[in-house]
Write an enzyme that holds these catalytic residues in place. Sequence first.
Site, PDB file in Angstrom:
ATOM      1  N   ASP A 114      -0.163   5.173   1.100  1.00  6.95           N
ATOM      2  CA  ASP A 114      -0.394   6.082   2.232  1.00  6.95           C
ATOM      3  C   ASP A 114      -0.464   5.306   3.549  1.00  6.95           C
ATOM      4  O   ASP A 114      -1.236   4.358   3.685  1.00  6.95           O
ATOM      5  CB  ASP A 114      -1.701   6.847   2.023  1.00  6.95           C
ATOM      6  CG  ASP A 114      -1.642   7.753   0.804  1.00  6.95           C
ATOM      7  OD1 ASP A 114      -1.175   8.890   0.938  1.00  6.95           O
ATOM      8  OD2 ASP A 114      -2.054   7.306  -0.282  1.00  6.95           O
ATOM      9  N   ASP A 136       0.862  -1.167   0.000  1.00 11.50           N
ATOM     10  CA  ASP A 136       0.000   0.000   0.000  1.00 11.50           C
ATOM     11  C   ASP A 136       0.910   1.232   0.000  1.00 11.50           C
ATOM     12  O   ASP A 136       2.131   1.119   0.205  1.00 11.50           O
ATOM     13  CB  ASP A 136      -0.887  -0.041   1.249  1.00 11.50           C
ATOM     14  CG  ASP A 136      -1.809   1.160   1.360  1.00 11.50           C
ATOM     15  OD1 ASP A 136      -2.336   1.600   0.329  1.00 11.50           O
ATOM     16  OD2 ASP A 136      -1.984   1.658   2.481  1.00 11.50           O
TER      17      ASP A 136
END
Length: 271
Positions: free
Chosen positions: A39, A37
């Site tokens: 953020d 991922d």
Amino acid sequence: MEFSPHKTMSHTLPSALECLATIQHMLQNKRGMVFLDYDGTLTPIVERPEWAQLSQKMRDAVNQLSQRCDVAIVSGRDLQDIRNLVGIEGILYAGSHGFDISGPGGHLELEQGIDYLPALDRAETALTKQLAEVAGTQIERKRFAIAVHFRRADPADVSQIETIVDTILEKNPGLRKTGGKMIFELRPDIDWDKGKALRWILARLGMHDDEVLPIYIGDDLTDEDAFCELQKRGIAILVSDEQRLTAANYVLNDPLEVEQFLKRLKVNQNS
């Protein structure tokens, strides 16, 4: 019978760094692939999404890892946005929670999602108008989603913000609301998520269960779909220093620990 994933409280999970030797042992005789991922995983969570810039040290760590194994960035951000932010060639990018995937293996834009673009356009217009006077809110339009950020809003206004989002959702059939870290998000109501995107990527690359060990590292609720997908076939690592129920196997406290983990992880060469 549908598989029901096992979940546990994150504070009881072992550290992926402390268990690196165990993870390395699991990778023996397997082809590794790492899904990341963005953020909250590769960068700290910040007040505004445009402020989440990848550090050079983290970029180097991801780039070096990509020389050792296949790497995919799986993000809720738009595909082009996440490609620009990471800026590493030769890896795979999955934007919009996997609605838009591009990399060495080709490009997939989920056709069903295109049908919902008019509903997203209408919802964006209504949200922009109705949230204009709610201080601290920020609307981030993506191709296949609309994120309503309220990290900078007064906590007393969150209920009002959610009511506005829910009202607009009711007027735009075919969309669904999901949550995340201080955001509400409207997406096409399609049976597609990061977990299904992960499955599609592995199949597209010809990675079968008996030869590959996928590792997924993420911090948000949207990453739980990928964690659930890997419960029977891989390693799921939650990035969090807070307590929460999760389907992950291991935990890392923050992006700094993610960087250490990526640098120290030894995986089989691309085949």
